[in-house]
Design a protein around this motif. Sequence first.
Motif, PDB file in Angstrom:
ATOM      1  N   PHE A  76       0.834  -1.202   0.000  1.00 54.73           N
ATOM      2  CA  PHE A  76       0.000   0.000   0.000  1.00 54.73           C
ATOM      3  C   PHE A  76       0.866   1.249   0.000  1.00 54.73           C
ATOM      4  O   PHE A  76       0.607   2.206  -0.744  1.00 54.73           O
ATOM      5  N   MET A 120      -4.150  -1.190  -2.502  1.00 55.86           N
ATOM      6  CA  MET A 120      -5.140  -1.620  -1.522  1.00 55.86           C
ATOM      7  C   MET A 120      -5.373  -3.131  -1.589  1.00 55.86           C
ATOM      8  O   MET A 120      -5.428  -3.822  -0.556  1.00 55.86           O
ATOM      9  N   SER A 150      -2.300  -5.011  -0.384  1.00 51.94           N
ATOM     10  CA  SER A 150      -2.160  -4.864   1.065  1.00 51.94           C
ATOM     11  C   SER A 150      -2.982  -5.926   1.801  1.00 51.94           C
ATOM     12  O   SER A 150      -2.529  -6.503   2.795  1.00 51.94           O
TER      13      SER A 150
END
Length: 313
Positions: A228, A283, A286
């Motif tokens: 991220f 995102m 992550s």
Amino acid sequence: MDKIAVLIPCYNEEKTIAKVVADTKKALPEAVVYVYDNNSTDRTVELAAAAGAVVRHEYMQGKGNVIRRMFREIDAQCYVMVDGDDTYPMEYAPEMVEKVLEHHADMVVGDRLSSTYFTENKRPFHNLGNSLVRGTINRLFGCKIKDIMTGFRAFSYGFVKTFPVLSKGFEIETEMTIHAVFNNMQIENVIVDYRDRPEGSQSKLNTYSDGMRVLGTIGRLYKDYKPFGFFSLLALILAVIATVFFIPILVAFIRTGVVDKFPTLFVCCFVMLAAVQAFFSGMILSNMALKNRRDFEFRLNMIQGKIKNDDVD
């Protein structure tokens, strides 16, 4: 399973290997000393065997390849890894072993940079490189490791059997550190003296090429472990580039009502789309990294259970 295994990766260290093995046996008489030779062309193997070490071989060149072989083949409650160039005094090894066996440390760092490294080491760019790598990793990963690239360390069984060796060369120490930090493993620090190589002993490091490989490894591992942050930074850079080139087009359109740089406008749009894509990729990755972290804890618990079962047996 050995209680203590001392692992010494070697490549053309005939000037120092016998002394390193002898010093190791004196400091840790209960340990089994393994010398892993990496295609030496001098008398390293002969002298290590004569000094009482168990000599094994790794034929794929590179320190990372040697460490992969050592970690696969040796089972021990505590591992001590030290270079064969006699730059690390072995009298610090018992304290490092105690931190693994008694304090449950997963990795113990032999910290040169807090003692004599900057005065003993005669290569100024190595001094600069060590400080740069330490500062970069501590900032990127939010840790306070004192010496990132030391070749003198101690490990637990759990660390060794869960560490994925991906690097082939000297950047392996950086990879070890980041693996331990990211997985919240217990890291201890022992300040050790450092002495420069004795006369006639040649370093295998290339200041510039190995330095670039280490920096490349930091970037790769930051992308893998902190996706991220990595992709958000990439998205920010792309967004700034798109905005900088778009503003003159917007200003000209407000003044004249005409868009006279359509190719630039199209490129700005695509670059901004790439920025949005990078952000959402960060995102998603992550969440995948979080899952890998949970899987790691599960594997580590299984390994710790294996150690307890072996102790009971």
